[in-house]
Design an enzyme around this catalytic site. Structure first.
Site, PDB file in Angstrom:
ATOM      1  N   ASN A 155      -1.800 -14.971  -5.026  1.00  0.00           N
ATOM      2  CA  ASN A 155      -2.785 -14.326  -5.896  1.00  0.00           C
ATOM      3  C   ASN A 155      -3.244 -15.210  -7.053  1.00  0.00           C
ATOM      4  O   ASN A 155      -4.345 -15.042  -7.557  1.00  0.00           O
ATOM      5  CB  ASN A 155      -2.227 -13.006  -6.448  1.00  0.00           C
ATOM      6  CG  ASN A 155      -0.827 -13.152  -7.008  1.00  0.00           C
ATOM      7  OD1 ASN A 155       0.100 -13.538  -6.298  1.00  0.00           O
ATOM      8  ND2 ASN A 155      -0.659 -12.853  -8.280  1.00  0.00           N
ATOM      9  N   THR A 243       0.508  14.252   0.207  1.00  0.00           N
ATOM     10  CA  THR A 243      -0.804  14.616   0.749  1.00  0.00           C
ATOM     11  C   THR A 243      -1.720  13.398   0.792  1.00  0.00           C
ATOM     12  O   THR A 243      -1.826  12.659  -0.188  1.00  0.00           O
ATOM     13  CB  THR A 243      -1.450  15.716  -0.125  1.00  0.00           C
ATOM     14  OG1 THR A 243      -0.619  16.875  -0.076  1.00  0.00           O
ATOM     15  CG2 THR A 243      -2.842  16.063   0.379  1.00  0.00           C
ATOM     16  N   CYS A 328      -1.582  -8.820 -13.416  1.00  0.00           N
ATOM     17  CA  CYS A 328      -0.419  -7.981 -13.698  1.00  0.00           C
ATOM     18  C   CYS A 328       0.454  -8.567 -14.791  1.00  0.00           C
ATOM     19  O   CYS A 328       1.192  -7.863 -15.453  1.00  0.00           O
ATOM     20  CB  CYS A 328       0.403  -7.797 -12.433  1.00  0.00           C
ATOM     21  SG  CYS A 328      -0.624  -7.308 -11.051  1.00  0.00           S
TER      22      CYS A 328
END
EC number: 2.8.1.7
Length: 404
Positions: A155, A243, A328
């Site tokens: 990255n 879900t 990050c």
């Protein structure tokens, strides 16, 4: 041309308008808003159909069976599920894991957690080109090794590891192989029918899809078993309860469909932009490219400007959205651990900037950005006493600095 200019496509990508359109059709009362797990009515059936269509679209980009795709909340969760899932399921076979020092934090911190649980982890050091070779992996393999986790595309520096060769090695030794492919979808060809990869992590938002959705590829033949980390209703064949977010999933499917169809022309477009950008800044002295230029995605250029502090350069480039290190960890002022692992000294690691280009970058933006970089670097060096000393021929590594 609108300012500021976005050159941080490896941190995230904007959602493609075609993706946003598909997502918007799955939200409102007159749209496809049902719960895919509702088996008793048409709202659930339609949502399930949309989810399975997206599963097929994701599988097609990487030439996998749709049944091998498990939905997650993103590549961080996929990395956690793959590494912890394998470690917990196969701990009876062994407790040794191999990874590299330049993995994403989602892999490194997951391995650190497993070390606290009694697993042993070997962290491979890359060459100065930023690559992890099959020979490095082979040298670290032990009888009790159960998993190797090596990223596909880095990255920060955009280097591409030879996961095909590493996979041949791990398969021949009966060791599972996980690959973090968050940065490679839509940039590098992936064929999981040919690759001997057992688990692979994907992210939507690095590929012009929405944030908050990702997937984990879990091989069926030979079958890979993982222990679920999220407990609940048993969704995704027990591997990941919760879900399913139809709109997010449909967005990821559409993003991966577009990536599959447009990858070749997009890579050519981005490579031309990167070459154009580099040609204009290459005249600067003491400029170092971080990572291999041959085994690298066209979207990434990570450069260190010696005698310039990276943070001050970013402040000077206020019209450019760029980063030092990964998104990050760029909030911390520590030098990039990836560049340190490459053997860069603190000064060069601190002076690095990651430029990442993408689908919506234009030539006009590239020319403007390159001009701004040259101006800012030149100006900051004019203010630097170290630059003056370097220009006068002083060997700065031999200077003894007085402590105050």
């Amino acid at each position: 041309m609108k300012l500021p200019i976005y050159l941080d496509y490896s941190a995230t990508t904007p959602v493609d308008p075609r993706v946003a359109q598909k997502m918007s059709e799955c939200l409102l009362m007159d749209g496809n808003f049902g719960n895919p797990a509702s088996r008793s009515h048409v709202f659930g059936w339609k949502a399930e159909e949309a989810v399975e269509n997206a599963r097929r679209q994701v599988a097609e980009l990487v030439n996998a069976d749709p049944r091998e795709i498990v939905w997650t909340s993103g590549a961080t969760e996929s990395d956690n599920l793959a590494i912890k899932g394998v470690a917990h399921f196969y701990s009876g076979k062994g407790k040794h894991i191999i990874t590299s020092k330049i993995e994403h934090k989602a892999v490194l911190d997951t391995c650190r957690q497993l070390e606290r649980e009694g697993f042993e982890v070997t962290y491979l050091e890359p060459g100065e080109d930023g690559l992890i070779t099959p020979a490095m992996v082979e040298a670290a393999l032990r009888d009790d090794t159960i998993l190797v986790s090596v990223m596909h595309v880095n990255n920060e520096i955009g280097t591409i590891n030879d996961i095909a060769a590493i996979g041949e090695l791990t398969r021949s030794r009966g060791v599972l192989f996980h690959v973090d492919a968050a940065q490679s979808t839509g940039k590098v060809e992936i064929d999981l029918d040919k690759l001997k990869v057992d688990l692979m992590s994907f992210s939507a938002h690095k590929t012009y899809g929405p944030k908050g959705i990702g997937a984990l590829y879990v091989r069926r033949k030979p079958r890979v078993r993982i222990e679920g980390q999220m407990h609940g209703g048993g969704h995704e064949r027990g591997m990941r309860s919760g879900t399913l977010a139809t709109h997010q999933i449909v967005g990821m499917g559409e993003a991966f469909r577009i990536a599959r169809e447009e990858m070749a022309q997009e890579s050519a477009h981005v490579l031309a932009l990167r070459d154009r950008f580099f040609a204009q800044i290459d005249g600067l002295e003491e400029l170092y490219i971080n990572g291999s230029m041959t085994s690298r995605v066209p979207h990434n250029l990570n450069v260190s400007f010696n005698y310039v502090e990276g943070e001050s350069l970013i402040m000077a480039l206020k019209d450019l959205a760029v980063s030092s290190g990964s998104a990050c960890t760029s909030a911390s002022l520590e030098p990039s651990y990836v560049l340190r692992a490459l053997g860069r000294n603190d000064e060069l690691a601190h002076s690095s900037i990651r430029f990442t280009f993408g689908r919506f970058t234009t030539e006009e933006e590239i020319d403007y950005a390159a001009q701004k970089v040259v101006e800012a670097v030149s100006k900051l060096r004019e203010l630097s006493p170290l630059w003056d000393m370097y220009k006068e021929g002083v060997d700065l590594s031999q200077v003894e600095w007085q402590a105050h």
